[in-house]
Design an enzyme around this catalytic site. Structure first.
Site, mmCIF file in Angstrom:
data_model
loop_
_atom_site.group_PDB
_atom_site.id
_atom_site.type_symbol
_atom_site.label_atom_id
_atom_site.label_comp_id
_atom_site.label_asym_id
_atom_site.label_seq_id
_atom_site.Cartn_x
_atom_site.Cartn_y
_atom_site.Cartn_z
ATOM 1 N N LYS A 122 -11.544 -8.597 10.364
ATOM 2 C CA LYS A 122 -12.248 -8.049 9.200
ATOM 3 C C LYS A 122 -11.828 -8.815 7.945
ATOM 4 C CE LYS A 122 -8.634 -4.551 8.661
ATOM 5 N NZ LYS A 122 -8.308 -3.116 8.502
ATOM 6 N N GLY A 123 -12.509 -8.522 6.846
ATOM 7 C CA GLY A 123 -12.128 -9.045 5.544
ATOM 8 C C GLY A 123 -12.072 -10.556 5.458
ATOM 9 N N ARG A 137 -4.811 -7.037 16.192
ATOM 10 C CA ARG A 137 -4.158 -6.010 17.002
ATOM 11 C C ARG A 137 -5.155 -5.035 17.612
ATOM 12 N NH1 ARG A 137 -0.068 -3.233 12.960
ATOM 13 N NH2 ARG A 137 -1.981 -3.350 11.705
ATOM 14 N N ASP A 140 -0.264 -9.037 17.707
ATOM 15 C CA ASP A 140 0.508 -8.280 16.728
ATOM 16 C C ASP A 140 1.621 -9.205 16.250
ATOM 17 O OD1 ASP A 140 2.256 -6.675 15.313
ATOM 18 O OD2 ASP A 140 2.323 -5.065 16.793
ATOM 19 N N ASN A 193 -3.124 -15.489 8.414
ATOM 20 C CA ASN A 193 -3.810 -14.635 7.452
ATOM 21 C C ASN A 193 -3.357 -13.179 7.512
ATOM 22 O OD1 ASN A 193 -6.302 -13.790 5.721
ATOM 23 N ND2 ASN A 193 -6.513 -12.600 7.600
ATOM 24 N N TYR A 230 5.316 -6.310 -1.873
ATOM 25 C CA TYR A 230 4.252 -7.266 -1.574
ATOM 26 C C TYR A 230 4.432 -8.594 -2.310
ATOM 27 C CZ TYR A 230 -0.344 -9.415 -1.245
ATOM 28 O OH TYR A 230 -1.374 -10.299 -1.016
ATOM 29 N N LYS A 246 5.315 -12.520 -0.733
ATOM 30 C CA LYS A 246 4.512 -13.727 -0.860
ATOM 31 C C LYS A 246 5.327 -14.856 -1.486
ATOM 32 C CE LYS A 246 0.716 -12.249 1.014
ATOM 33 N NZ LYS A 246 0.235 -12.810 2.309
ATOM 34 N N THR A 298 -11.151 -5.991 -0.448
ATOM 35 C CA THR A 298 -10.878 -5.714 0.957
ATOM 36 C C THR A 298 -10.216 -4.341 1.062
ATOM 37 O OG1 THR A 298 -8.622 -6.615 0.981
ATOM 38 C CG2 THR A 298 -10.432 -8.182 1.304
ATOM 39 N N ASP A 299 -10.029 -3.884 2.293
ATOM 40 C CA ASP A 299 -9.420 -2.567 2.449
ATOM 41 C C ASP A 299 -7.949 -2.560 2.034
ATOM 42 O OD1 ASP A 299 -8.484 -4.038 4.567
ATOM 43 O OD2 ASP A 299 -9.020 -2.594 6.111
#
Length: 241
Positions: free
Chosen positions: A14-15, A36, A61, A88, A164, A168, A199-200
């Protein structure tokens, strides 16, 4: 690169990850869709195949040694080598992330996926990448990982984050170390920032589309043999570490 280039994209169901897989597939490449969730992975593969892309699912995973080892075996079965790895898969971690109050488990979870997961997958895929004539590794990072941007006077580069953003920064540092070790090989490894995409992971608050976010990965995945390595880029050019 040959017409039968083989790529693996983690977190590709997704995304941004899905759009990276779609973009690479549109080049005529064979693309492994790492994810996953079985249902989402199978749906993504079906959608890509319906668009004429040679895609295959890779149960993956990034936080699990056995899962990553199995993914490497599966990729090898699909071509005997790997030409491009796009790391990603990532997580923002739970909120809040103010450094004075953050739960250390939130920091640990972000690092486990965003950094250790990248190391785990990269090292598992390196033997296959070494068989490629033009191997490329793309680590999807973020401008919030730039210490230069974060510490600039009046900087407003994302919210205050003790999990987060530092994860990074850590990923960027690891990217540089890989480039140093691999500088006498044909492997080019770089970090890319997709920008603030809807995105989510951010509740779809981003101002860019996942397809726009995928563009930097496509650029770094298709670098010429004399292209840069150990650098950090977004759509506008090089980003300061």
């Amino acid at each position: 690169m040959s017409e039968q280039t083989i790529a693996l994209v983690t977190g590709a169901n997704k995304g941004i990850g899905y759009e990276i897989a779609a973009g690479l597939g549109a080049l005529g490449w064979t693309v492994g869709v790492g994810a996953r969730d079985q249902e989402r992975r199978e749906n993504a593969v079906a959608k890509l195949r319906a668009a004429g892309i040679d895609a295959f699912g890779v149960p993956l995973d990034v936080t699990d040694d056995a899962s990553v080892a199995g993914a490497a075996r599966l990729v090898e079965e699909h071509g005997g080598r790997l030409d491009v790895l796009v790391n990603n898969a990532g997580t923002t971690g739970n909120a809040p992330q103010m450094p004075t109050t953050v739960d250390v488990s939130t920091v640990r979870a972000a690092v486990e996926t965003n950094v250790i997961g990248v190391i785990r997958v990269t090292n598992a895929m390196l033997p296959l990448l070494r068989r490629s004539a033009s191997p490329r590794i793309v680590n999807m990072s973020s401008s919030v990982g730039s210490l230069t941007l974060q510490s600039a006077p009046g900087a407003e580069v994302g919210p205050i984050s003790a999990a987060y953003s530092p994860s990074k920064t850590f990923l960027n540092a690891v990217t540089v170390q890989y480039a140093r070790e691999l500088r006498d090989t044909d492997i080019l490894i770089n970090a890319g920032c997709p920008g603030y995409c809807a995105t989510d992971l951010n509740g779809f608050r981003g101002v860019r589309t996942p397809e726009q976010g995928a563009a930097i990965a496509l650029r770094l995945a298709t670098l010429p043999d004399d292209g840069p390595t150990g650098r950090f880029f977004d759509d506008a050019g090089e980003v300061a570490w």
